[in-house]
Design an enzyme around this catalytic site. Structure first.
Site, PDB file in Angstrom:
ATOM      1  N   GLU A 207       0.816  -1.229   0.000  1.00 48.10           N
ATOM      2  CA  GLU A 207       0.000   0.000   0.000  1.00 48.10           C
ATOM      3  C   GLU A 207       0.844   1.270   0.000  1.00 48.10           C
ATOM      4  OE1 GLU A 207      -3.881   1.984   2.252  1.00 48.10           O
ATOM      5  OE2 GLU A 207      -3.139   0.009   2.855  1.00 48.10           O
ATOM      6  N   LYS A 223      -8.672  -1.419   0.483  1.00 54.29           N
ATOM      7  CA  LYS A 223      -9.762  -1.899   1.334  1.00 54.29           C
ATOM      8  C   LYS A 223     -10.540  -2.927   0.526  1.00 54.29           C
ATOM      9  CE  LYS A 223     -10.085  -0.677   4.778  1.00 54.29           C
ATOM     10  NZ  LYS A 223      -9.531  -1.266   6.041  1.00 54.29           N
TER      11      LYS A 223
END
Length: 399
Positions: A207, A223
């Site tokens: 990420e 997510k």
């Protein structure tokens, strides 16, 4: 350009790696620190000398001084998740336990830095990473999810990122050797290695938190997760499940909206846009849902303004952010330390590159902490979330 092993043969084991398997990215190895600035529970310290004043304002002053040097990279370092105590002084956070004193913020001015090209390390001794503490049992985890759903039912939050951890011991000669062994298998998008006096950080994060180039900023929240499979048909089904999951898309959109609003605090009016919404990226052991939010930073915004506006990242708190952090502080008895914090570097022209420290090992003495978390919403199933948490540690089984 040299590869990493060639640099090791010339200069020895580096203290820091900014590592990425992406071909177009720059990679840096660092040997030695000219200065170290740290914020911890006792105050702000430059080279172990206490400096009085507001901690982040002191950091900005020191950073401004470091940026006057000729180095392309002014400093490298990391932000603990628990820096939120310094940023959000309006929240009365209760004290959480930790087995060691991990700094809220740590940055160094590098002594010697070299770029290198990415390749696999060949001289790796066969060793092991042994688990010594598992996740909390499913029944305890389910109790936590039940508590979160009470907050959701009351309308206090829409989503909570709940975390726990596993503990490991290693038979590798050093944390650096362990890092190299895992990097060969994981090929991390946002890999990092930091060695400090008391802690080593081994991050294999997928990420990207902050990418700034020429005042253009992008953030890439993750997510939504599904496992990978060696069976191509099953793997394709898992990916398709994630693409079509109404739950994951709703959960993802909450965080995209949160990050869009956070960028709006520091970006020019109408410059913040969302691109590649609900994009699926596939990694060694999981599929993830990822979006890009970007904008143009207002001219007089500095690095600490950016940290205050964005940190901690919304993907690892929940929404709304302040309410979520209050509840996290109640639910989680232990400090997260580096897990869900951020690490990276700042250039003398203001460019910044930071990850979110997930898929990250933190070594203190001879124990490695590995944090694991996930977003909890109203229709979350405790067993599914517990299984997903276990799936996020599968990368450590690649050795």
């Amino acid at each position: 350009m040299n590869n990493l092993e060639e640099l090791e043969n010339k200069y020895g084991t580096p203290d820091i790696l900014i590592d990425s398997s992406e071909e177009q990215r720059s990679r840096y190895a660092v040997w030695g620190y000219s200065d170290i600035f740290e914020i911890n529970e006792k105050g702000s310290f430059l080279n172990n000398e206490l400096i009085k004043g507001e901690p982040l304002e002191i950091f900005q002053q020191i950073l401004d001084d470091w940026k006057k040097a000729d180095n392309e990279i002014s400093c490298l370092g990391f932000l603990s998740y628990d820096l939120n105590k310094i940023i959000y002084k309006n929240i009365e956070f209760r004290n959480q336990t930790s087995d060691h004193d991990f700094p809220y913020l740590w940055f160094c001015k590098p002594k010697f830095i070299q770029k290198y090209k990415y390749d696999h390390s060949s001289k790796i001794k066969k060793s092991k990473l042994k688990q010594v503490q598992d996740l909390m049992p499913l029944n305890h985890y389910s109790d936590k999810i039940k508590s979160i759903k009470n907050y959701l039912s009351n309308g206090d939050v829409y989503q909570i990122n709940f975390t726990t951890n596993k503990l490991f011991k290693s038979t590798f000669d050093s944390s650096y050797e362990l890092y190299k062994a895992l990097r060969n298998e994981i090929c991390a998008k946002e890999g990092l290695y930091f060695k400090t006096n008391n802690h080593d950080i081994l991050s294999f994060s997928p990420e990207s938190f902050i990418r700034i180039k020429n005042k253009n900023i992008s953030t890439y929240p993750i997510k939504g997760t599904r496992p990978r499979s060696s069976n191509l048909d099953i793997d394709s089904d898992f990916k398709e499940q994630l693409v079509n999951s109404k739950k994951d898309r709703a959960e993802h959109l909450m965080i995209v909206d949160l990050m869009r609003n956070d960028l709006g605090k520091i970006c020019e009016t109408d410059s913040v846009v969302v691109e590649n919404l609900y994009n699926i990226e596939s990694f060694k052991t999981v599929h993830h849902m990822v979006s890009e939010i970007k904008g143009k930073i207002i001219e007089d915004v500095n690095e600490v303004d950016i940290i205050r506006a964005l940190f901690p990242g919304g993907s690892i708190t929940g929404a709304p952010k302040e309410s979520a952090m209050k509840i996290i502080n109640t639910l989680e008895s232990k400090k997260r330390n580096i897990y869900t914090g951020s690490a990276g570097y700042i250039c003398n022209n203001g460019d910044m590159y930071f990850n979110i420290c997930i898929r990250t090992l933190l070594k203190h003495k001879n124990i490695y902490e590995y944090g694991i978390g996930g977003g909890i919403v109203w229709d979350s199933n405790p067993e599914d979330e517990w299984n997903e948490a276990n799936q996020k540690s599968k990368i450590l089984e690649l050795l």
